[in-house]
Design a protein around this motif. Structure first.
Motif, PDB file in Angstrom:
ATOM      1  N   ALA A 110       2.412  -8.759  -3.895  1.00 50.62           N
ATOM      2  CA  ALA A 110       2.847  -7.419  -3.546  1.00 50.62           C
ATOM      3  C   ALA A 110       2.962  -6.548  -4.795  1.00 50.62           C
ATOM      4  CB  ALA A 110       4.188  -7.476  -2.823  1.00 50.62           C
ATOM      5  N   LYS A 111       3.506  -7.131  -5.855  1.00 50.19           N
ATOM      6  CA  LYS A 111       3.651  -6.367  -7.093  1.00 50.19           C
ATOM      7  C   LYS A 111       2.288  -6.057  -7.691  1.00 50.19           C
ATOM      8  CE  LYS A 111       6.219  -6.290 -11.412  1.00 50.19           C
ATOM      9  NZ  LYS A 111       7.216  -6.961 -12.254  1.00 50.19           N
ATOM     10  N   GLU A 137       7.068   2.148 -10.506  1.00 44.42           N
ATOM     11  CA  GLU A 137       8.481   2.197 -10.902  1.00 44.42           C
ATOM     12  C   GLU A 137       9.236   0.978 -10.391  1.00 44.42           C
ATOM     13  OE1 GLU A 137      11.278   5.352  -9.333  1.00 44.42           O
ATOM     14  OE2 GLU A 137      10.961   6.046 -11.378  1.00 44.42           O
ATOM     15  N   VAL A 138       8.942   0.600  -9.154  1.00 49.61           N
ATOM     16  CA  VAL A 138       9.581  -0.588  -8.583  1.00 49.61           C
ATOM     17  C   VAL A 138       8.733  -1.077  -7.422  1.00 49.61           C
ATOM     18  CG1 VAL A 138      11.019   0.786  -7.017  1.00 49.61           C
ATOM     19  CG2 VAL A 138      11.709  -1.535  -7.580  1.00 49.61           C
ATOM     20  N   SER A 139       8.650  -2.393  -7.277  1.00 50.67           N
ATOM     21  CA  SER A 139       7.946  -2.995  -6.146  1.00 50.67           C
ATOM     22  C   SER A 139       8.712  -4.238  -5.727  1.00 50.67           C
ATOM     23  CB  SER A 139       6.512  -3.362  -6.546  1.00 50.67           C
ATOM     24  OG  SER A 139       5.858  -4.029  -5.491  1.00 50.67           O
ATOM     25  N   ARG A 140       9.050  -4.307  -4.429  1.00 49.94           N
ATOM     26  CA  ARG A 140       9.836  -5.445  -3.952  1.00 49.94           C
ATOM     27  C   ARG A 140       9.351  -5.896  -2.581  1.00 49.94           C
ATOM     28  NH1 ARG A 140      16.155  -4.831  -3.889  1.00 49.94           N
ATOM     29  NH2 ARG A 140      15.728  -2.692  -3.264  1.00 49.94           N
ATOM     30  N   VAL A 151      13.193 -10.723  -1.884  1.00 51.68           N
ATOM     31  CA  VAL A 151      12.634 -11.878  -2.580  1.00 51.68           C
ATOM     32  C   VAL A 151      11.997 -11.319  -3.840  1.00 51.68           C
ATOM     33  CG1 VAL A 151      11.078 -13.840  -2.437  1.00 51.68           C
ATOM     34  CG2 VAL A 151      12.180 -12.975  -0.372  1.00 51.68           C
ATOM     35  N   ALA A 152      12.623 -11.554  -4.967  1.00 55.79           N
ATOM     36  CA  ALA A 152      12.176 -10.877  -6.182  1.00 55.79           C
ATOM     37  C   ALA A 152      12.419 -11.748  -7.400  1.00 55.79           C
ATOM     38  CB  ALA A 152      12.917  -9.547  -6.346  1.00 55.79           C
ATOM     39  N   ASN A 209      -2.373  -2.261  -8.625  1.00 56.67           N
ATOM     40  CA  ASN A 209      -3.752  -1.858  -8.334  1.00 56.67           C
ATOM     41  C   ASN A 209      -3.789  -0.472  -7.706  1.00 56.67           C
ATOM     42  OD1 ASN A 209      -4.715  -4.298  -9.260  1.00 56.67           O
ATOM     43  ND2 ASN A 209      -4.902  -5.222  -7.238  1.00 56.67           N
ATOM     44  N   ALA A 210      -2.862  -0.215  -6.781  1.00 60.84           N
ATOM     45  CA  ALA A 210      -2.808   1.091  -6.140  1.00 60.84           C
ATOM     46  C   ALA A 210      -2.533   2.188  -7.171  1.00 60.84           C
ATOM     47  CB  ALA A 210      -1.742   1.101  -5.048  1.00 60.84           C
TER      48      ALA A 210
END
Length: 403
Positions: A222-223, A244-247, A43-44, A228-229
């Motif tokens: 989530a992104k 770099e990528v978050s999904r 889901v992106a 934040n992390a």
């Protein structure tokens, strides 16, 4: 629209079986054994997809879909393995793109057969279109313009040759919407395993319907949590850090350990507590863990991953985890805490397997947040895997839609 998690699991099983049929078709043409490594639904947003596909060079085939299911399906090979692929195909060396087009057409036909049987309606394919593409250009036109689109993805690999490839499907028809909201009668599968009414591991009567808009919101959370992390790594190490990528993906839990792989990692694991339970693992590649820990210590440790480095990584994990989940709690209007960090130093699959086993007692599938975070200077990489409890997440997202 409310997405029935059980029905989404049924769609995922259709995709898995379709990928297995595609693997059999390609194996027959090439004489190479192939295995389906992982299948899931992402889901992106379009921006997320662009990031996820950045740096890939692909060759393959795409087809348009109509009839039982509208949308597009794509078979993509790694361009670096093009010569290896052609050498395995009958007449491939001389036929070039024609050979790739033919294998793509046959494999995608096998992939879609299961969907057509389930729907009880033929799925028409356009003539296959050969492509050579960089990055997200492998995806159908318009995919990157979507906000919270579903992308079904299967990755297949050969253990003996460089013949890994992926199948992507972006459905956009009313028939698919009926499937994921659980409207299609299980009888359409005529006794096939994995009908839309299959519980997929959830307890009978459990609330597994998630408002689509809330699911899209959670993907955005989530992104933001990944960012934040990354900021917290930068604050504690002084290293420029980026996501770099978050999904947000919906995957069979059993597939996750193999996907993480057998490379050694060091990092921290947390149990999530409160109205949304589950687990969060922060895993650095071994050399990355050593470099990041060294950047946090006043002197170089005698043991790169000994007691001092372990304490530094646990402190970093604490701060990263808080940054990752604080946004969830604020938006969902609930409390989410976490256990003290558990330091881990092992193969990635060995670290993830106990978490999957614990969740697997209650569910077969899960929404997984995975993020890759990179730091400049020391070339460190960190992978974050968030595994929330499916039913508790569904309940929280349902509450969000009622606010």
């Amino acid at each position: 629209m409310r997405v029935d998690v059980r029905a989404l699991g049924a769609c995922n099983r259709l995709t898995q079986r379709g990928a297995e049929q595609a693997a059999d078709a390609v194996a027959e043409l090439t004489g190479t054994d192939l295995a389906v490594e992982v299948t899931g639904a992402s889901v992106a947003s379009g921006e997320d997809l662009a990031e996820a596909f950045a740096g890939r060079e692909s060759i393959g085939v795409s087809v348009g879909l109509s009839g039982g299911l509208d949308g597009e399906a794509v078979l993509a090979f790694d361009a670096a393995h093009a010569d290896a692929l052609l050498s395995l195909l009958p007449g491939g060396a001389s036929m070039g793109r024609s050979a790739v087009t033919e294998v793509g057409n046959i494999a995608l036909g096998g992939f879609l057969d299961g969907w057509a049987n389930y729907l009880g309606r033929a799925i028409d394919m356009t003539p296959p279109r050969y492509f050579e593409a960089d990055g997200a250009a492998v995806l159908p036109d318009g995919a990157l313009a979507g906000d919270g689109v579903f992308l079904f993805e299967s990755r297949l690999d050969s253990a003996t040759t460089d013949l890994d490839f992926a199948i992507y499907m972006l459905p956009d028809s009313a028939a698919f919407r009926d499937l994921i909201v659980g409207k299609t009668a299980p009888a359409a599968a005529a006794g096939a395993e994995g009908a839309a009414g299959d519980t997929g591991g959830s307890a009978p009567g459990a609330n597994t319907a998630v408002p689509y808009e809330s699911l899209s919101t959670f993907a955005s959370l989530a992104k933001r949590g990944s960012a934040n992390a990354a900021d917290n790594i930068a604050m504690m190490t002084g290293l420029d850090t980026s996501v770099e990528v978050s999904r947000l993906r919906f995957v069979p839990l059993a597939d996750i350990p193999a996907e993480v792989g057998v490379e050694p990692y060091a990092g921290t694991v947390f149990e999530l507590q409160g109205e949304i339970g589950g687990y969060l693992a922060i895993l650095f590649e071994e050399s990355s863990a050593e470099a990041v820990a060294a950047s946090m210590l006043p002197t170089e440790p005698d043991d790169p991953l000994g007691g001092m480095a372990e304490n530094a990584l646990c402190e970093l994990g604490n701060v990263m985890t808080s940054g990752f989940i604080d946004g969830w709690a604020n938006v969902l209007g609930t409390s989410i805490s976490h256990s003290p960090p558990e330091f881990v130093h092992d193969m990635g699959s060995a670290t993830i397997s106990p978490l999957v086993a614990a969740l697997g007692r209650r569910q077969d599938y899960g929404f997984v947040i995975d993020a890759a975070i990179r730091t400049a200077g020391v070339q460190a990489r960190c992978d974050v895997y968030a595994l929330p409890n499916e039913r508790e997440l569904a309940a929280a997202l349902s509450s969000l839609s009622e606010v």
